[in-house]
Motif scaffolding. Structure first.
Motif, PDB file in Angstrom:
ATOM      1  N   TRP A  88       0.821  -1.201   0.000  1.00  0.00           N
ATOM      2  CA  TRP A  88       0.000   0.000   0.000  1.00  0.00           C
ATOM      3  C   TRP A  88       0.862   1.260   0.000  1.00  0.00           C
ATOM      4  O   TRP A  88       0.598   2.207  -0.734  1.00  0.00           O
ATOM      5  CB  TRP A  88      -0.933  -0.023   1.207  1.00  0.00           C
ATOM      6  CG  TRP A  88      -1.729   1.223   1.437  1.00  0.00           C
ATOM      7  CD1 TRP A  88      -1.760   1.978   2.570  1.00  0.00           C
ATOM      8  CD2 TRP A  88      -2.635   1.865   0.523  1.00  0.00           C
ATOM      9  NE1 TRP A  88      -2.610   3.046   2.423  1.00  0.00           N
ATOM     10  CE2 TRP A  88      -3.162   3.004   1.172  1.00  0.00           C
ATOM     11  CE3 TRP A  88      -3.044   1.592  -0.790  1.00  0.00           C
ATOM     12  CZ2 TRP A  88      -4.064   3.867   0.559  1.00  0.00           C
ATOM     13  CZ3 TRP A  88      -3.934   2.455  -1.404  1.00  0.00           C
ATOM     14  CH2 TRP A  88      -4.443   3.574  -0.736  1.00  0.00           C
ATOM     15  N   TYR A 108      -8.891   8.330  -2.270  1.00  0.00           N
ATOM     16  CA  TYR A 108      -8.722   6.942  -2.676  1.00  0.00           C
ATOM     17  C   TYR A 108      -8.593   6.043  -1.450  1.00  0.00           C
ATOM     18  O   TYR A 108      -9.155   4.944  -1.413  1.00  0.00           O
ATOM     19  CB  TYR A 108      -7.491   6.805  -3.567  1.00  0.00           C
ATOM     20  CG  TYR A 108      -7.352   5.432  -4.172  1.00  0.00           C
ATOM     21  CD1 TYR A 108      -7.954   5.118  -5.389  1.00  0.00           C
ATOM     22  CD2 TYR A 108      -6.631   4.428  -3.527  1.00  0.00           C
ATOM     23  CE1 TYR A 108      -7.857   3.855  -5.934  1.00  0.00           C
ATOM     24  CE2 TYR A 108      -6.522   3.161  -4.060  1.00  0.00           C
ATOM     25  CZ  TYR A 108      -7.139   2.878  -5.263  1.00  0.00           C
ATOM     26  OH  TYR A 108      -7.042   1.618  -5.793  1.00  0.00           O
ATOM     27  N   ALA A 109      -7.846   6.493  -0.443  1.00  0.00           N
ATOM     28  CA  ALA A 109      -7.666   5.687   0.776  1.00  0.00           C
ATOM     29  C   ALA A 109      -9.002   5.486   1.497  1.00  0.00           C
ATOM     30  O   ALA A 109      -9.280   4.394   2.022  1.00  0.00           O
ATOM     31  CB  ALA A 109      -6.656   6.364   1.697  1.00  0.00           C
ATOM     32  N   GLN A 110      -9.831   6.520   1.522  1.00  0.00           N
ATOM     33  CA  GLN A 110     -11.139   6.394   2.161  1.00  0.00           C
ATOM     34  C   GLN A 110     -12.017   5.386   1.419  1.00  0.00           C
ATOM     35  O   GLN A 110     -12.698   4.568   2.039  1.00  0.00           O
ATOM     36  CB  GLN A 110     -11.814   7.765   2.213  1.00  0.00           C
ATOM     37  CG  GLN A 110     -11.140   8.749   3.155  1.00  0.00           C
ATOM     38  CD  GLN A 110     -11.639  10.173   2.971  1.00  0.00           C
ATOM     39  OE1 GLN A 110     -12.439  10.454   2.062  1.00  0.00           O
ATOM     40  NE2 GLN A 110     -11.168  11.083   3.796  1.00  0.00           N
ATOM     41  N   LEU A 111     -12.005   5.462   0.094  1.00  0.00           N
ATOM     42  CA  LEU A 111     -12.794   4.507  -0.689  1.00  0.00           C
ATOM     43  C   LEU A 111     -12.275   3.086  -0.506  1.00  0.00           C
ATOM     44  O   LEU A 111     -13.057   2.133  -0.395  1.00  0.00           O
ATOM     45  CB  LEU A 111     -12.757   4.898  -2.166  1.00  0.00           C
ATOM     46  CG  LEU A 111     -13.464   6.209  -2.538  1.00  0.00           C
ATOM     47  CD1 LEU A 111     -13.179   6.572  -3.990  1.00  0.00           C
ATOM     48  CD2 LEU A 111     -14.967   6.096  -2.297  1.00  0.00           C
ATOM     49  N   ARG A 112     -10.978   2.957  -0.473  1.00  0.00           N
ATOM     50  CA  ARG A 112     -10.363   1.637  -0.288  1.00  0.00           C
ATOM     51  C   ARG A 112     -10.766   1.021   1.045  1.00  0.00           C
ATOM     52  O   ARG A 112     -11.019  -0.182   1.137  1.00  0.00           O
ATOM     53  CB  ARG A 112      -8.843   1.764  -0.382  1.00  0.00           C
ATOM     54  CG  ARG A 112      -8.058   0.481  -0.123  1.00  0.00           C
ATOM     55  CD  ARG A 112      -6.575   0.753  -0.322  1.00  0.00           C
ATOM     56  NE  ARG A 112      -5.756  -0.423  -0.054  1.00  0.00           N
ATOM     57  CZ  ARG A 112      -5.185  -0.684   1.113  1.00  0.00           C
ATOM     58  NH1 ARG A 112      -5.352   0.156   2.139  1.00  0.00           N
ATOM     59  NH2 ARG A 112      -4.456  -1.775   1.275  1.00  0.00           N
ATOM     60  N   ALA A 113     -10.840   1.856   2.077  1.00  0.00           N
ATOM     61  CA  ALA A 113     -11.192   1.358   3.407  1.00  0.00           C
ATOM     62  C   ALA A 113     -12.632   0.871   3.472  1.00  0.00           C
ATOM     63  O   ALA A 113     -12.989   0.081   4.347  1.00  0.00           O
ATOM     64  CB  ALA A 113     -10.963   2.451   4.445  1.00  0.00           C
ATOM     65  N   GLN A 114     -13.480   1.322   2.528  1.00  0.00           N
ATOM     66  CA  GLN A 114     -14.888   0.929   2.535  1.00  0.00           C
ATOM     67  C   GLN A 114     -15.134  -0.418   1.855  1.00  0.00           C
ATOM     68  O   GLN A 114     -16.262  -0.911   1.859  1.00  0.00           O
ATOM     69  CB  GLN A 114     -15.727   2.019   1.862  1.00  0.00           C
ATOM     70  CG  GLN A 114     -15.714   3.332   2.613  1.00  0.00           C
ATOM     71  CD  GLN A 114     -16.437   4.445   1.881  1.00  0.00           C
ATOM     72  OE1 GLN A 114     -17.319   4.175   1.051  1.00  0.00           O
ATOM     73  NE2 GLN A 114     -16.073   5.674   2.160  1.00  0.00           N
ATOM     74  N   THR A 118     -16.788   0.053  -3.314  1.00  0.00           N
ATOM     75  CA  THR A 118     -16.301   1.305  -3.900  1.00  0.00           C
ATOM     76  C   THR A 118     -15.322   1.080  -5.043  1.00  0.00           C
ATOM     77  O   THR A 118     -14.635   2.026  -5.458  1.00  0.00           O
ATOM     78  CB  THR A 118     -15.613   2.160  -2.816  1.00  0.00           C
ATOM     79  OG1 THR A 118     -14.459   1.449  -2.318  1.00  0.00           O
ATOM     80  CG2 THR A 118     -16.551   2.444  -1.668  1.00  0.00           C
ATOM     81  N   GLU A 119     -15.241  -0.116  -5.555  1.00  0.00           N
ATOM     82  CA  GLU A 119     -14.277  -0.401  -6.616  1.00  0.00           C
ATOM     83  C   GLU A 119     -14.519   0.459  -7.856  1.00  0.00           C
ATOM     84  O   GLU A 119     -13.583   0.909  -8.512  1.00  0.00           O
ATOM     85  CB  GLU A 119     -14.316  -1.886  -6.980  1.00  0.00           C
ATOM     86  CG  GLU A 119     -13.688  -2.785  -5.928  1.00  0.00           C
ATOM     87  CD  GLU A 119     -13.698  -4.248  -6.329  1.00  0.00           C
ATOM     88  OE1 GLU A 119     -14.312  -4.564  -7.385  1.00  0.00           O
ATOM     89  OE2 GLU A 119     -13.116  -5.076  -5.607  1.00  0.00           O
ATOM     90  N   ARG A 122     -13.219   3.953  -7.229  1.00  0.00           N
ATOM     91  CA  ARG A 122     -11.750   3.945  -7.226  1.00  0.00           C
ATOM     92  C   ARG A 122     -11.209   3.863  -8.646  1.00  0.00           C
ATOM     93  O   ARG A 122     -10.230   4.526  -8.993  1.00  0.00           O
ATOM     94  CB  ARG A 122     -11.233   2.769  -6.388  1.00  0.00           C
ATOM     95  CG  ARG A 122     -11.238   3.032  -4.891  1.00  0.00           C
ATOM     96  CD  ARG A 122     -10.702   1.846  -4.132  1.00  0.00           C
ATOM     97  NE  ARG A 122     -11.721   0.839  -3.908  1.00  0.00           N
ATOM     98  CZ  ARG A 122     -11.467  -0.406  -3.518  1.00  0.00           C
ATOM     99  NH1 ARG A 122     -10.211  -0.810  -3.367  1.00  0.00           N
ATOM    100  NH2 ARG A 122     -12.445  -1.258  -3.299  1.00  0.00           N
ATOM    101  N   CYS A 123     -11.857   3.063  -9.461  1.00  0.00           N
ATOM    102  CA  CYS A 123     -11.422   2.933 -10.856  1.00  0.00           C
ATOM    103  C   CYS A 123     -11.563   4.263 -11.588  1.00  0.00           C
ATOM    104  O   CYS A 123     -10.660   4.674 -12.333  1.00  0.00           O
ATOM    105  CB  CYS A 123     -12.231   1.846 -11.550  1.00  0.00           C
ATOM    106  SG  CYS A 123     -11.750   1.548 -13.270  1.00  0.00           S
TER     107      CYS A 123
END
Length: 203
Positions: A88, A108-114, A118-119, A122-123
Motif C-alpha cells: 500500500w 482513494y484511501a477512504q474509498l479503499r477502506a470501505q 467502492t471499486e 476507485r477505478c
C-alpha cells in the motif's frame, strides 16, 4: 397471584447494553494494544522507515491523516505495522510521484477502506489520474523535443563559432542581458562628440 420478578431481565439488558457500549468503544479505539506480535509479520516504525525510505515523521503523518491504518501496539506500547502495508505504501508512493495531490490520495484511501463496494469509484479516480499523467508526459515530450533541437543546432554549428559565448538575441531578451548592439549603443552615448575636421566642414 404470582408476582413476576423483573430484576433479572433488567439486569441482563443493562449488562448487554454495557457490553455494546464497550464493544463500540473498542471499535473506535485508534491504537488497540496487542499482547502477542507475530515475529516476522509485524514491523516497528523504524524498520518500516528503513524498508520504504520514508521518514518516521512521514509515516506518523500518513497515519494521522488517514492515508494508512492506525498501527497496532505491542505489549511495550510501540507501533507494530503488518507487513501487508508495504504494498500500500509503495502504491501511495507511485500516486505521489505521478503528481496526485494529497486530497486525491486521501479520497482513494477512504474509498479503499470501505471495501469492494467502492471499486467502481476507485477505478474512475485512477482513470482520471491516468489521463492527467498522460497529458503531463506529452508536455514533457514536447519540451524534450525542443531540447533535442537546440542541442542538435549546437552540434552542427561551424567549429569557429562553437567557442563564442555571445548569447543569441532571443536568449538575451529572456535573460535580461543586453544584446551586443544595445551595448555598443550605450558605449557610444557615453563619449563626447568628436570635432569635425575643418576640410570636412567646408571651411
Amino acid at each position: 397471584m404470582a408476582i413476576r420478578n423483573w430484576t433479572e431481565p433488567s439486569r441482563a439488558i443493562t449488562e448487554k447494553t454495557n457490553q455494546a457500549i464497550i464493544s463500540l468503544d473498542l471499535e473506535c479505539t485508534r491504537s488497540p494494544t496487542i499482547v502477542h506480535v507475530v515475529e516476522g509479520k509485524h514491523m516497528k516504525i523504524g524498520d518500516l522507515a528503513s524498508v520504504t525510505g520514508l521518514s518516521v515523521h512521514t509515516i506518523r503523518y500518513y497515519e494521522r491523516i488517514g492515508l494508512i491504518p492506525f498501527a497496532l501496539r505491542d505489549a511495550s506500547g510501540q507501533r507494530a505495522y503488518d507487513r501487508s502495508i508495504l504494498d500500500w505504501l509503495a502504491f501511495l508512493g507511485r500516486l505521489k510521484k505521478t503528481g496526485m495531490p494529497i486530497q486525491g490520495m486521501l479520497r482513494y484511501a477512504q474509498l479503499r477502506a470501505q471495501g469492494a463496494a467502492t471499486e467502481g469509484e476507485r477505478c474512475e479516480l485512477l482513470v482520471a489520474h491516468r489521463e492527467a499523467v498522460r497529458a503531463h508526459i506529452a508536455e514533457l515530450q514536447s519540451c524534450l523535443l525542443a531540447l533535442d533541437a537546440k542541442i542538435e543546432g549546437y552540434s552542427t554549428a561551424p567549429s569557429s563559432s562553437r567557442g563564442k559565448t555571445h548569447a543569441e538575441p532571443h536568449e538575451s531578451a529572456e535573460s535580461g542581458q543586453p544584446t551586443e548592439r544595445s551595448a555598443r549603443a550605450r558605449r557610444g552615448t557615453g563619449k563626447p562628440a568628436r570635432a569635425r575636421p575643418a576640410h570636412a566642414r567646408g571651411d
